[in-house]
Design an enzyme around this catalytic site. Structure first.
Site, PDB file in Angstrom:
ATOM      1  N   LYS A   1       0.824  -1.204   0.000  1.00  0.00           N
ATOM      2  CA  LYS A   1       0.000   0.000   0.000  1.00  0.00           C
ATOM      3  C   LYS A   1       0.861   1.258   0.000  1.00  0.00           C
ATOM      4  O   LYS A   1       0.486   2.277  -0.589  1.00  0.00           O
ATOM      5  CB  LYS A   1      -0.929   0.001   1.216  1.00  0.00           C
ATOM      6  CG  LYS A   1      -2.052  -1.017   1.158  1.00  0.00           C
ATOM      7  CD  LYS A   1      -2.954  -0.931   2.377  1.00  0.00           C
ATOM      8  CE  LYS A   1      -3.715   0.371   2.430  1.00  0.00           C
ATOM      9  NZ  LYS A   1      -4.677   0.424   3.555  1.00  0.00           N
TER      10      LYS A   1
ATOM     11  N   TYR B   1     -10.261   4.154  21.865  1.00  0.00           N
ATOM     12  CA  TYR B   1      -9.983   5.196  20.872  1.00  0.00           C
ATOM     13  C   TYR B   1     -10.148   6.587  21.490  1.00  0.00           C
ATOM     14  O   TYR B   1      -9.268   7.448  21.370  1.00  0.00           O
ATOM     15  CB  TYR B   1     -10.915   5.033  19.674  1.00  0.00           C
ATOM     16  CG  TYR B   1     -10.771   6.105  18.630  1.00  0.00           C
ATOM     17  CD1 TYR B   1      -9.796   6.022  17.642  1.00  0.00           C
ATOM     18  CD2 TYR B   1     -11.617   7.217  18.621  1.00  0.00           C
ATOM     19  CE1 TYR B   1      -9.655   7.016  16.675  1.00  0.00           C
ATOM     20  CE2 TYR B   1     -11.485   8.218  17.667  1.00  0.00           C
ATOM     21  CZ  TYR B   1     -10.506   8.110  16.693  1.00  0.00           C
ATOM     22  OH  TYR B   1     -10.375   9.100  15.753  1.00  0.00           O
TER      23      TYR B   1
ATOM     24  N   SER C   1      -6.303  14.786  16.767  1.00  0.00           N
ATOM     25  CA  SER C   1      -7.158  14.433  17.881  1.00  0.00           C
ATOM     26  C   SER C   1      -8.517  14.012  17.328  1.00  0.00           C
ATOM     27  O   SER C   1      -8.611  13.521  16.200  1.00  0.00           O
ATOM     28  CB  SER C   1      -7.272  15.622  18.842  1.00  0.00           C
ATOM     29  OG  SER C   1      -8.022  15.288  19.974  1.00  0.00           O
TER      30      SER C   1
ATOM     31  N   LYS D   1      -7.201   9.449  22.155  1.00  0.00           N
ATOM     32  CA  LYS D   1      -7.223  10.770  21.528  1.00  0.00           C
ATOM     33  C   LYS D   1      -7.167  11.887  22.573  1.00  0.00           C
ATOM     34  O   LYS D   1      -6.519  12.919  22.348  1.00  0.00           O
ATOM     35  CB  LYS D   1      -8.469  10.915  20.649  1.00  0.00           C
ATOM     36  CG  LYS D   1      -8.408  10.074  19.377  1.00  0.00           C
ATOM     37  CD  LYS D   1      -7.211  10.456  18.515  1.00  0.00           C
ATOM     38  CE  LYS D   1      -7.179   9.705  17.208  1.00  0.00           C
ATOM     39  NZ  LYS D   1      -6.016  10.103  16.353  1.00  0.00           N
TER      40      LYS D   1
END
Length: 266
Positions: free
Chosen positions: A38, A159, A135, A163
């Site tokens: 990729k 998650y 963020s 953040k």
């Protein structure tokens, strides 16, 4: 003036579209990706964009801190100066929930990796440089036991905590470096943009990626952010604003920073 800019997580989504825009503007772009195939495809895509900017690639798996340290070493070996670091790489859902070190992959990729990478690359940056940390509107108080891998969380909880952790660390680093360091900003690029993360995590197509690309370009290059070190920009509201209250709590921030920096001593 052409700048040298490292974008992590640049093989798709906001990262790829941002590198394409930077190349078009004539900047040298350093593309990071986890998957070698990729990464090469992304390089070819960016090189196909009309522009004079050079393109380089760097491969590293951000769930492995040794890989992150090696990436920083490779960048430093090839370049004596870095103008902008965009810490874009992030993860919400993954087939592998726990890293080889026993950590939640969200904390590893979204928080520990950018902290380690930034720390290792600070020597290449000066007062004219910038660090843009991605963020999110999703921010939640960090559970120290979850950060240490002792408690398992849902993907979304981990998650959101990762953040907020990155936002807290951004403010801390900006304060520590003061006027003698690069500009350090945390940016919510916009909620539910059309990234792979949003499609896989929420099952929706998402909003136009250009919303996120535009704010990252502004944060990286515009005069608007030249004196914004330590601030948080919420692109949902289109302005600088206060992040989660924990980011403003010095005791909690100090505790988090000590925990995080103790975990990245590789």
């Amino acid at each position: 003036m052409s700048k040298k800019i490292l974008v992590t997580g640049a093989t798709d989504g906001i990262g790829l579209e941002t590198t394409k825009a930077l190349r078009e503007q004539g900047h040298t772009v350093l593309l990071h990706g986890r998957n070698p195939q990729k990464l090469l495809a992304a390089r070819d895509t960016v090189l196909a964009i009309a522009g004079s900017g050079e393109v380089e690639t760097f491969q590293a798996d951000f769930s492995r801190l040794d890989d992150v340290a090696q990436l920083a070493a490779e960048v430093a070996e090839r370049h004596g100066k870095l103008d902008v670091l965009i810490n874009n790489a992030g993860i919400l859902r993954s087939r592998t929930e726990v890293t080889e070190d026993g950590l939640d992959i969200r904390f590893a990729v979204n928080l520990l990796a950018p902290v380690l990478l930034t720390n290792r690359l600070l020597s290449l940056m000066d007062t004219g440089s910038r660090v843009v940390n991605l963020s999110s509107a999703a921010q939640a108080p960090v559970n120290p036991d979850a950060l240490a891998g002792k408690v398992r969380l849902s993907a979304m909880d981990a998650y959101a905590q990762s953040k907020l952790g990155l936002t807290m660390w951004s403010r801390h680093l900006a304060s520590r470096l003061g006027a003698g360091g690069p500009v350090i900003v945390a940016v919510n690029p916009g909620s539910l943009l059309a990234s792979k993360m949003v499609k896989e995590g929420f099952g929706v197509a998402g909003n136009d990626l250009s919303i996120g690309v535009d704010i990252l370009l502004r944060a990286a290059l515009s005069e608007e952010f030249a004196s914004a070190s330590g601030k948080y920009f919420d692109n949902d509201s289109g302005r600088f604003s206060n992040p989660h209250p924990d980011a403003l709590n010095e005791r909690k921030a100090d505790d988090l920073v000590r925990a995080v920096e103790g975990m990245i001593s590789v």
